[in-house]
Design an enzyme around this catalytic site. Structure first.
Site, PDB file in Angstrom:
ATOM      1  N   LYS A 192       1.170  -0.948  -0.236  1.00 50.56           N
ATOM      2  CA  LYS A 192       0.196   0.250   0.304  1.00 50.56           C
ATOM      3  C   LYS A 192       1.013   0.998   0.202  1.00 50.56           C
ATOM      4  O   LYS A 192       1.845   1.372   1.022  1.00 50.56           O
ATOM      5  CB  LYS A 192      -0.253   0.379   1.154  1.00 50.56           C
ATOM      6  CG  LYS A 192      -2.012   1.440   1.523  1.00 50.56           C
ATOM      7  CD  LYS A 192      -2.930   0.955   2.717  1.00 50.56           C
ATOM      8  CE  LYS A 192      -4.255   2.052   2.083  1.00 50.56           C
ATOM      9  NZ  LYS A 192      -3.771   3.426   2.215  1.00 50.56           N
ATOM     10  N   ARG A 196      -4.367   9.096  -5.619  1.00 48.38           N
ATOM     11  CA  ARG A 196      -4.784   8.289  -6.221  1.00 48.38           C
ATOM     12  C   ARG A 196      -4.445   8.443  -7.573  1.00 48.38           C
ATOM     13  O   ARG A 196      -5.005   9.845  -7.945  1.00 48.38           O
ATOM     14  CB  ARG A 196      -6.077   7.795  -5.451  1.00 48.38           C
ATOM     15  CG  ARG A 196      -7.448   7.094  -6.061  1.00 48.38           C
ATOM     16  CD  ARG A 196      -6.029   5.361  -5.893  1.00 48.38           C
ATOM     17  NE  ARG A 196      -7.110   4.458  -6.330  1.00 48.38           N
ATOM     18  CZ  ARG A 196      -8.403   3.709  -6.202  1.00 48.38           C
ATOM     19  NH1 ARG A 196      -8.754   4.140  -4.524  1.00 48.38           N
ATOM     20  NH2 ARG A 196      -8.511   2.864  -6.548  1.00 48.38           N
ATOM     21  N   GLU A 234      -1.624   4.704  -7.799  1.00 47.29           N
ATOM     22  CA  GLU A 234      -0.821   5.973  -6.508  1.00 47.29           C
ATOM     23  C   GLU A 234       0.189   6.752  -7.536  1.00 47.29           C
ATOM     24  O   GLU A 234       1.072   5.414  -7.113  1.00 47.29           O
ATOM     25  CB  GLU A 234      -1.064   4.693  -5.302  1.00 47.29           C
ATOM     26  CG  GLU A 234      -0.658   5.725  -3.873  1.00 47.29           C
ATOM     27  CD  GLU A 234      -1.863   6.199  -3.549  1.00 47.29           C
ATOM     28  OE1 GLU A 234      -2.879   5.586  -4.212  1.00 47.29           O
ATOM     29  OE2 GLU A 234      -1.828   6.665  -2.056  1.00 47.29           O
ATOM     30  N   LYS A 259      -8.007  -2.644   4.132  1.00 46.49           N
ATOM     31  CA  LYS A 259      -6.538  -2.804   4.354  1.00 46.49           C
ATOM     32  C   LYS A 259      -5.703  -3.251   5.600  1.00 46.49           C
ATOM     33  O   LYS A 259      -6.908  -2.804   6.766  1.00 46.49           O
ATOM     34  CB  LYS A 259      -6.621  -0.889   3.402  1.00 46.49           C
ATOM     35  CG  LYS A 259      -6.957  -0.359   4.925  1.00 46.49           C
ATOM     36  CD  LYS A 259      -7.356   1.478   4.318  1.00 46.49           C
ATOM     37  CE  LYS A 259      -8.738   1.686   5.531  1.00 46.49           C
ATOM     38  NZ  LYS A 259      -8.078   3.569   4.975  1.00 46.49           N
TER      39      LYS A 259
HETATM   40  P1  ATP Z   1      -6.379   5.706   3.631  1.00 42.00           P
HETATM   41  O1  ATP Z   1      -6.011   6.835   4.407  1.00 42.00           O
HETATM   42  O2  ATP Z   1      -6.001   4.635   4.637  1.00 42.00           O
HETATM   43  O3  ATP Z   1      -5.564   5.610   2.833  1.00 42.00           O
HETATM   44  P2  ATP Z   1      -7.904   6.043   1.901  1.00 42.00           P
HETATM   45  O4  ATP Z   1      -9.391   5.678   2.760  1.00 42.00           O
HETATM   46  O5  ATP Z   1      -7.815   7.366   1.599  1.00 42.00           O
HETATM   47  O6  ATP Z   1      -7.671   5.272   2.469  1.00 42.00           O
HETATM   48  P3  ATP Z   1      -8.888   2.710   1.247  1.00 42.00           P
HETATM   49  O7  ATP Z   1      -9.623   2.722  -0.387  1.00 42.00           O
HETATM   50  O8  ATP Z   1      -9.334   3.435   2.667  1.00 42.00           O
HETATM   51  O9  ATP Z   1      -8.720   4.888   1.272  1.00 42.00           O
HETATM   52  O10 ATP Z   1      -7.291   2.280   1.009  1.00 42.00           O
HETATM   53  C1  ATP Z   1      -7.378   2.179  -0.238  1.00 42.00           C
HETATM   54  C2  ATP Z   1      -6.415   3.636  -0.045  1.00 42.00           C
HETATM   55  O11 ATP Z   1      -4.592   3.618  -0.535  1.00 42.00           O
HETATM   56  C3  ATP Z   1      -6.525   3.182  -2.077  1.00 42.00           C
HETATM   57  O12 ATP Z   1      -7.975   4.759  -2.016  1.00 42.00           O
HETATM   58  C4  ATP Z   1      -5.081   4.255  -2.499  1.00 42.00           C
HETATM   59  O13 ATP Z   1      -5.176   5.633  -3.201  1.00 42.00           O
HETATM   60  C5  ATP Z   1      -3.994   3.464  -1.958  1.00 42.00           C
HETATM   61  N1  ATP Z   1      -2.889   2.450  -2.803  1.00 42.00           N
HETATM   62  C6  ATP Z   1      -1.983   2.223  -2.083  1.00 42.00           C
HETATM   63  N2  ATP Z   1      -1.914   1.252  -2.807  1.00 42.00           N
HETATM   64  C7  ATP Z   1      -2.560   0.385  -2.874  1.00 42.00           C
HETATM   65  C8  ATP Z   1      -3.098  -0.508  -3.518  1.00 42.00           C
HETATM   66  N3  ATP Z   1      -1.761  -1.563  -3.900  1.00 42.00           N
HETATM   67  N4  ATP Z   1      -4.202  -1.307  -4.101  1.00 42.00           N
HETATM   68  C9  ATP Z   1      -5.439  -0.597  -3.981  1.00 42.00           C
HETATM   69  N5  ATP Z   1      -4.946   0.700  -3.063  1.00 42.00           N
HETATM   70  C10 ATP Z   1      -3.902   1.654  -3.250  1.00 42.00           C
END
Ligand code: ATP
Length: 580
Positions: free
Chosen positions: A247, A252, A297, A426
């Site tokens: 991650k 994004r 990302e 996650k």
């Molecule tokens: P966080 O603040 O934990 O990143 P969030 O609410 O912004 O959370 P979530 O969908 O909950 O977003 O967590 C996944 C986020 O992590 C995605 O929105 C993306 O931007 C990022 N990300 C990074 N690496 C990956 C990956 N390998 N697969 C999917 N998402 C990823």
């Protein structure tokens, strides 16, 4: 041809209505009377815009030009407009008082077309052209119409509701029943152009939802992940073979390519192509296929040499924020190098891949994206064994990354646009250390600072989103964790969104009223320890329930990548409290 007068009258009415149901009902009634392009254009106008969120729709008129146009239209000196502006506090109201009564003659199309012309005027002499175009239409407008034309031009319509209200109204107006709202909301995650969506629904009614497809140039809403409480839960949630991906903590990005035409969009669907020329160039080299949409990302990243070895350095999210700029892009491209890690493919040469399972999408991703230069694919491990996932997680954290995303490999593992999907989970380092929870809260007010903080804010009043009511309800006051630089940046961000009274989509208890009200726009990430019942806050408050509050909050960072409607929801807070 519908008159603009009717729209202006409705704007005026909607400003005063607070009931969600009533607003939706009024909107639906209005849409029922429209046809074709009027439906499309009005959908944009209700949101204070003249196009979809992913297009640049700023008209390029700031106060100075609007003042000149108003003075020109009504034949008064600019000084008088400025004086009246100081008194009224709103240039739309100034146009209203200066304008003479006249018969309404403008159609919605006339006004929309004129706003587009204003936007499109560019290059030498464009300021005069824009002012002239605005002045001219103000001369044809009634006082009420003039007021809203000026507000629209300045991007200050602020009716106090968001796109969700429109989607509910479409359901009633175009399918005859509010029960289709859920399906329409799903369609909106794929067809994020609200005007196009509205027009298609108006033409085809209830048969339309579900028929929208992804296409290059129109970003879909990002699929999001769920969080789990423990590794054991992870094992239960994703059975059988699963992929654990690194991650990356950055921004994004959705990259759309159609031949030589390449664009990048953020999670909020903004066009961020100009910010990342390095990514665009790199994609051009790495991807040879004609039409493609990729999801990934961007991270602040460098490859360093240490003792003859090449090591990767991942920088924290904050560093990447230096790249959020309109100017000095080349300088910061050098100062803050980035890399992109693609983890998904959503479209390939005319075919939507949203309904394909993740393993199939990943195989296509690997086939069509060459890993080279700053283009990478998310690294992953595939296993059934939870211990192996734990090892992978530990290695990931060792590298300086924030955690992993575990993805289902089942045959049903489609790409769920706009959803916190049960196919992605996650797991972050902070969870494993038993650290406290983080929340994305919307700033709705501020209290004056004292002592060392005089001249800045002492604390921020922060809210969560009540999804059902589409309203912001206060959860906590955040007064710690800010550096001086944070405070300065927050002050400047908030200054553009000060409201003279409590915005109508915010609910605040009397005892909690801030010194300054803020329109819900800015989102901050806050660390907190405990959710308790509290009569002082409105989060989750109902007839039977008291409000909820977050205790011991500490500011972590500004979340530029989130809008108010992406904030933590009342439901999430309630689930946390109940330990769900
Ligand atoms: P966080 O603040 O934990 O990143 P969030 O609410 O912004 O959370 P979530 O969908 O909950 O977003 O967590 C996944 C986020 O992590 C995605 O929105 C993306 O931007 C990022 N990300 C990074 N690496 C990956 C990956 N390998 N697969 C999917 N998402 C990823």
């Amino acid at each position: 041809m519908a008159r603009f007068k009717e729209l202006a009258e409705l704007f005026e009415e909607l400003e005063k209505i607070t009931s969600h149901k009533e607003i939706v009902r009024k909107l639906a009634g209005f849409f029922e009377g429209l046809k074709g392009n009027e439906v499309r254009d009005s959908a944009y106008l209700f949101l204070g815009s003249i196009g979809p969120a992913f297009e640049n729709t700023t008209l390029g008129i700031k106060d100075r030009l609007a003042i000149r146009a108003i003075a020109g239209a009504y034949g008064v000196p600019e000084e008088e407009v400025i004086r009246k502006y100081a008194r009224e506090g709103d240039l739309g109201d100034v146009a209203f008082v200066l304008s003479e009564k006249r018969e309404a003659s403008l159609t919605i199309e006339d006004v929309f077309e004129r706003l587009r012309q204003i936007k499109e005027a560019s290059g030498k002499g464009s300021q005069e052209e824009k002012t002239g175009l605005l002045s001219d239409i103000l001369q044809k407008a009634t006082p009420e119409e003039g007021k809203y034309i000026v507000r629209l031009v300045l991007g200050r319509l602020r009716l106090g509701f968001g796109d969700q209200f429109l989607l509910e109204a479409f359901s009633i107006a175009f399918t005859g029943d509010k029960k289709h709202a859920g399906k329409i909301k799903e369609s909106y995650s794929v067809c994020t152009d609200i005007g196009k969506l509205a027009k298609t629904l108006a033409e085809h009614g209830a048969r339309t939802p579900g028929n929208f497809s992804i296409k290059p140039g129109r970003p879909v809403k990002s699929m999001l992940s769920q969080r789990v409480e423990s590794f054991e839960e992870l094992e239960k949630r994703v059975q059988g073979k699963k992929a654990a991906e690194e991650k990356y903590d950055g921004e994004r990005i959705q990259v759309h390519k159609d031949g030589d035409w390449i664009k990048a969009f953020s999670r909020r669907l903004e066009d961020i192509t100009a910010q990342y020329p390095d990514i665009i160039e790199a994609v051009k080299k790495s991807v040879t296929v004609d039409k493609i949409v990729l999801d990934g990302e961007i991270v602040a990243y460098a490859e360093l040499e240490k003792d003859g070895n090449r090591i990767e350095k991942f920088y924290p999210f904050q560093r990447l924020m230096q790249r959020r700029r309109k100017y000095e892009i080349e300088k910061y491209r050098e100062k803050c190098p980035v890399a992109v890690f693609f983890f998904d493919i959503l479209y390939l040469n005319g075919e939507s891949l949203l309904k394909k399972p993740y393993p199939e999408r990943r195989a296509l991703l690997e086939m069509h994206v060459a890993v080279q230069g700053i283009v990478h694919l998310a690294r992953r491990t595939i296993t059934e064994n939870i211990e192996e996932i734990e090892d992978f997680f530990n290695e990931t954290v060792e590298k300086g990354l924030e955690g992993i995303v575990v993805k289902s490999m089942s045959s049903g593992s489609v790409y769920e646009a706009g959803k916190r999907s049960w196919f992605w989970f996650k797991w972050k380092q902070e969870y494993s250390e038993g650290m406290r929870e983080t929340f994305d809260l919307v700033v709705v007010g501020s209290y004056y600072g004292r002592g060392r903080r005089r001249g800045s804010f002492g604390a921020l009043l922060c809210a969560v989103l009540n999804e059902e009511e589409q309203r912001f309800e206060t959860l906590t006051k955040v007064g710690t964790g800010f550096t001086e630089a944070d405070a300065e940046e927050i002050n400047s961000l908030l200054s553009a969104h000060i409201a003279s009274e409590a915005p109508k989509n915010v609910s605040i208890k009397k005892g909690m009223l801030p010194d300054i009200f803020i329109e819900p726009t800015v989102v901050i990430e806050v660390l907190g320890s405990e959710i308790t019942n509290s009569p002082g806050h409105t989060a989750g408050e109902g007839k039977e329930e008291t409000g909820l509050a977050l205790r011991f909050p500490r500011f972590l960072r500004i979340r530029y990548d989130r809008g108010p409607y992406d904030a933590t929801t009342v439901k999430e807070i309630r689930d946390l409290k109940d330990g769900a």
